[in-house]
Motif scaffolding. Structure first.
Motif, short mmCIF file in Angstrom:
data_model
loop_
_atom_site.label_atom_id
_atom_site.label_comp_id
_atom_site.label_asym_id
_atom_site.label_seq_id
_atom_site.Cartn_x
_atom_site.Cartn_y
_atom_site.Cartn_z
N UNK A 1 0.88 -1.21 -0.02
CA UNK A 1 -0.02 -0.02 0.10
C UNK A 1 0.71 1.37 0.11
N UNK A 2 1.95 1.31 0.72
CA UNK A 2 2.68 2.44 0.93
C UNK A 2 3.35 2.79 -0.65
N UNK A 3 3.93 1.41 -1.15
CA UNK A 3 4.28 1.74 -2.55
C UNK A 3 3.41 2.37 -3.53
N UNK A 4 2.27 1.82 -3.50
CA UNK A 4 1.11 2.35 -4.11
C UNK A 4 0.81 3.80 -4.13
N UNK A 5 0.67 4.29 -2.89
CA UNK A 5 0.50 5.63 -2.62
C UNK A 5 1.56 6.51 -3.06
N UNK A 6 2.80 6.10 -2.85
CA UNK A 6 4.05 6.90 -3.34
C UNK A 6 3.99 6.81 -4.91
N UNK A 7 3.64 5.89 -5.51
CA UNK A 7 3.67 5.77 -7.08
C UNK A 7 2.37 6.95 -7.44
N UNK A 8 1.04 6.79 -6.77
CA UNK A 8 0.14 7.49 -7.10
C UNK A 8 0.73 9.12 -6.89
N UNK A 9 1.31 9.45 -5.75
CA UNK A 9 1.74 10.80 -5.46
C UNK A 9 2.73 11.24 -6.46
N UNK A 10 3.69 10.43 -6.84
CA UNK A 10 4.68 10.53 -7.98
C UNK A 10 4.07 11.05 -9.24
N UNK A 11 3.12 10.34 -9.69
CA UNK A 11 2.38 10.57 -11.08
C UNK A 11 1.53 11.66 -10.97
N UNK A 12 1.03 12.06 -9.80
CA UNK A 12 0.21 13.05 -9.70
C UNK A 12 1.27 14.48 -10.02
N UNK A 13 2.41 14.42 -9.10
CA UNK A 13 3.26 15.70 -9.10
C UNK A 13 4.06 15.79 -10.40
N UNK A 14 4.10 14.45 -11.33
CA UNK A 14 4.74 14.78 -12.60
C UNK A 14 3.82 15.21 -13.61
N UNK A 15 2.76 14.85 -13.30
CA UNK A 15 1.57 15.43 -14.43
C UNK A 15 1.27 16.83 -14.06
N UNK A 16 1.22 17.43 -12.90
CA UNK A 16 0.62 18.57 -12.58
C UNK A 16 1.71 19.53 -12.36
N UNK A 17 2.81 19.16 -12.06
CA UNK A 17 3.84 19.88 -11.61
C UNK A 17 3.62 20.59 -10.26
N UNK A 18 2.42 20.20 -9.55
CA UNK A 18 2.44 20.80 -8.08
C UNK A 18 2.70 19.43 -7.14
N UNK A 19 3.44 20.14 -6.04
CA UNK A 19 3.71 19.25 -4.79
C UNK A 19 2.70 19.13 -4.00
N UNK A 20 2.31 17.97 -3.43
CA UNK A 20 1.35 17.42 -2.59
C UNK A 20 1.74 17.77 -1.12
N UNK A 21 1.03 18.23 -0.21
CA UNK A 21 1.28 18.69 1.12
C UNK A 21 1.58 17.37 2.04
N UNK A 22 2.86 17.42 2.69
CA UNK A 22 3.21 16.21 3.22
C UNK A 22 2.17 15.36 4.26
N UNK A 23 1.26 16.47 4.70
CA UNK A 23 0.31 15.52 5.67
C UNK A 23 -0.58 14.85 4.89
N UNK A 24 -0.79 14.75 3.60
CA UNK A 24 -1.57 14.06 2.60
C UNK A 24 -0.74 12.89 2.05
N UNK A 25 0.45 13.06 1.82
CA UNK A 25 1.05 11.92 1.31
C UNK A 25 2.76 12.65 1.27
N UNK A 26 3.47 11.76 1.91
CA UNK A 26 4.97 12.18 1.96
C UNK A 26 5.91 11.05 1.48
#
Length: 74
Positions: A49-74
């Motif tokens: 699950x940790x690997x999956x959420x990390x990959x989802x965060x990386x894909x979101x950040x790569x596609x949008x260029x926006x960083x996610x707040x660490x309290x939501x995903x670090x």
């Protein structure tokens, strides 16, 4: 070798113990994925699950260029 066998067999107790021992706090993304995993029968380990959420965060950040707040995903 035992660690590899445990990983292949999906030994959940060891993976949970490793996460708790490291003192790692779960962010909101991890808590949501844990909740959904339990609702679906608990088929995934904490590490998967940790690997999956990390990959989802990386894909979101790569596609949008926006960083996610660490309290939501670090």
């Amino acid at each position: 070798m035992d660690a590899l066998k445990n990983f292949a067999s999906g030994n959940k107790s060891e993976n949970t113990a490793n996460t708790q021992q490291s003192g790692e706090k779960k962010d909101y993304g991890d808590k949501i994925s844990s909740f959904l995993n339990k609702k679906e029968g608990g088929k995934l380990s904490d590490q998967q699950m940790e690997t999956g959420t990390d990959k989802a965060r990386e894909m979101y950040e790569k596609s949008t260029g926006n960083k996610i707040d660490p309290k939501w995903s670090n």
